[in-house]
Design a protein around this motif. Structure first.
Motif, mmCIF file in Angstrom:
data_model
loop_
_atom_site.group_PDB
_atom_site.id
_atom_site.type_symbol
_atom_site.label_atom_id
_atom_site.label_comp_id
_atom_site.label_asym_id
_atom_site.label_seq_id
_atom_site.Cartn_x
_atom_site.Cartn_y
_atom_site.Cartn_z
ATOM 1 N N ILE A 61 0.890 -1.151 0.000
ATOM 2 C CA ILE A 61 0.000 0.000 0.000
ATOM 3 C C ILE A 61 0.934 1.208 0.000
ATOM 4 O O ILE A 61 1.782 1.337 0.891
ATOM 5 N N VAL A 62 0.813 2.031 -1.024
ATOM 6 C CA VAL A 62 1.691 3.199 -1.127
ATOM 7 C C VAL A 62 0.834 4.465 -1.079
ATOM 8 O O VAL A 62 -0.306 4.485 -1.556
ATOM 9 N N VAL A 63 1.404 5.492 -0.446
ATOM 10 C CA VAL A 63 0.693 6.757 -0.279
ATOM 11 C C VAL A 63 1.597 7.898 -0.722
ATOM 12 O O VAL A 63 2.823 7.809 -0.635
ATOM 13 N N ARG A 64 0.971 8.944 -1.201
ATOM 14 C CA ARG A 64 1.724 10.128 -1.616
ATOM 15 C C ARG A 64 1.610 11.162 -0.498
ATOM 16 O O ARG A 64 0.521 11.644 -0.198
ATOM 17 N N GLN A 65 2.770 11.455 0.121
ATOM 18 C CA GLN A 65 2.834 12.434 1.197
ATOM 19 C C GLN A 65 3.960 13.412 0.887
ATOM 20 O O GLN A 65 5.057 12.979 0.512
ATOM 21 N N ASN A 66 3.701 14.701 1.078
ATOM 22 C CA ASN A 66 4.715 15.725 0.817
ATOM 23 C C ASN A 66 5.341 15.579 -0.564
ATOM 24 O O ASN A 66 6.566 15.641 -0.710
ATOM 25 N N ASN A 67 4.510 15.291 -1.555
ATOM 26 C CA ASN A 67 4.939 15.174 -2.955
ATOM 27 C C ASN A 67 5.830 13.971 -3.240
ATOM 28 O O ASN A 67 6.499 13.930 -4.274
ATOM 29 N N GLU A 68 5.864 13.004 -2.348
ATOM 30 C CA GLU A 68 6.678 11.797 -2.539
ATOM 31 C C GLU A 68 5.827 10.560 -2.259
ATOM 32 O O GLU A 68 5.014 10.565 -1.339
ATOM 33 N N TRP A 69 6.041 9.512 -3.056
ATOM 34 C CA TRP A 69 5.400 8.232 -2.771
ATOM 35 C C TRP A 69 6.192 7.515 -1.690
ATOM 36 O O TRP A 69 7.416 7.516 -1.710
ATOM 37 N N GLN A 70 5.474 6.927 -0.737
ATOM 38 C CA GLN A 70 6.095 6.144 0.329
ATOM 39 C C GLN A 70 5.285 4.865 0.537
ATOM 40 O O GLN A 70 4.099 4.811 0.221
ATOM 41 N N ILE A 71 5.949 3.883 1.112
ATOM 42 C CA ILE A 71 5.291 2.605 1.400
ATOM 43 C C ILE A 71 4.685 2.686 2.800
ATOM 44 O O ILE A 71 5.382 2.963 3.771
ATOM 45 N N SER A 72 3.377 2.415 2.877
ATOM 46 C CA SER A 72 2.652 2.494 4.133
ATOM 47 C C SER A 72 2.359 1.115 4.731
ATOM 48 O O SER A 72 2.203 0.986 5.938
ATOM 49 N N ALA A 73 2.285 0.094 3.883
ATOM 50 C CA ALA A 73 2.008 -1.263 4.363
ATOM 51 C C ALA A 73 2.560 -2.270 3.366
ATOM 52 O O ALA A 73 2.592 -2.006 2.162
ATOM 53 N N ILE A 74 2.999 -3.413 3.904
ATOM 54 C CA ILE A 74 3.517 -4.507 3.072
ATOM 55 C C ILE A 74 2.910 -5.802 3.592
ATOM 56 O O ILE A 74 2.892 -6.059 4.799
ATOM 57 N N ARG A 75 2.427 -6.617 2.675
ATOM 58 C CA ARG A 75 1.917 -7.953 3.018
ATOM 59 C C ARG A 75 2.644 -8.953 2.128
ATOM 60 O O ARG A 75 2.534 -8.901 0.910
ATOM 61 N N ASN A 76 3.407 -9.852 2.740
ATOM 62 C CA ASN A 76 4.102 -10.915 2.001
ATOM 63 C C ASN A 76 3.392 -12.226 2.270
ATOM 64 O O ASN A 76 3.062 -12.533 3.426
ATOM 65 N N MET A 77 3.156 -12.983 1.215
ATOM 66 C CA MET A 77 2.421 -14.239 1.343
ATOM 67 C C MET A 77 3.123 -15.354 0.597
ATOM 68 O O MET A 77 3.678 -15.123 -0.484
ATOM 69 N N SER A 78 3.106 -16.523 1.166
ATOM 70 C CA SER A 78 3.603 -17.709 0.458
ATOM 71 C C SER A 78 2.425 -18.343 -0.249
ATOM 72 O O SER A 78 1.456 -18.746 0.392
ATOM 73 N N PRO A 79 2.489 -18.427 -1.577
ATOM 74 C CA PRO A 79 1.345 -19.007 -2.292
ATOM 75 C C PRO A 79 1.237 -20.502 -2.020
ATOM 76 O O PRO A 79 2.245 -21.191 -1.895
ATOM 77 N N THR A 80 0.003 -20.969 -1.927
ATOM 78 C CA THR A 80 -0.208 -22.415 -1.757
ATOM 79 C C THR A 80 -0.283 -23.091 -3.104
ATOM 80 O O THR A 80 -0.153 -24.295 -3.201
#
Length: 159
Positions: free
Chosen positions: A137-156
């Motif tokens: 999940i990325v958000v634009r703050q102060n004219n810059e994109w930043q990463i706000s959340a990361i979800r890593n999953m192992s596929p079944t």
């Protein structure tokens, strides 16, 4: 009769070749057409991957929001920038190898929020490969994109 068959075969080949060429060209063009926002997001994810590879805390602090949260494939929740960076460094040390993130889709929810789905592959030093899915999940703050959340999953299973 043979001359007619040969001529017909050549004509069919030319028609098929032209058709396939035009489809390939259109698909390649669509795949390369990114909005400026999407280009910036691709660069952000590339920066993240490079910072992880280089264990560059300064770069991670720049591209992650202060309230980032991360759910690692192990099930560990990392909340806040300090916990997330410490967990990333610990994970990189435990799972040493080349990391590759390949973006599958960027979905802009509005001008300042996007969901990024990606394949995440770690080629471990013992010659095994971990295939994961990552959602950012990325958000634009102060004219810059930043990463706000990361979800890593192992596929079944593979799609």
């Amino acid at each position: 009769m043979k001359k007619q068959n040969k001529s017909l075969t050549i004509n069919i080949f030319l028609i098929l070749f032209t058709f396939v060429s035009s489809i390939s060209s259109a698909v390649a063009q669509d795949a390369q057409t990114l909005t400026p926002q999407q280009e910036d997001i691709y660069l952000l994810i590339e920066q993240y991957n490079r910072a992880r590879e280089n264990k560059d805390v300064t770069e991670l602090e720049k591209i992650l929001t202060s309230d980032i949260d991360q759910l690692a494939s192990s099930g560990e929740w990392r909340r806040g920038i300090e916990s997330s960076i410490n967990g990333m460094l610990r994970s990189s040390n435990q799972n040493q190898g080349k990391r590759t993130i390949t973006i599958e889709k960027v979905r802009l929810l509005d001008a300042s929020v996007a969901i990024v789905d990606a394949r995440y592959q770690i080629e471990l030093n013992n010659n095994t490969i971990r295939n994961l899915w990552s959602t950012f999940i990325v958000v634009r703050q102060n004219n810059e994109w930043q990463i706000s959340a990361i979800r890593n999953m192992s596929p079944t299973q593979n799609p």
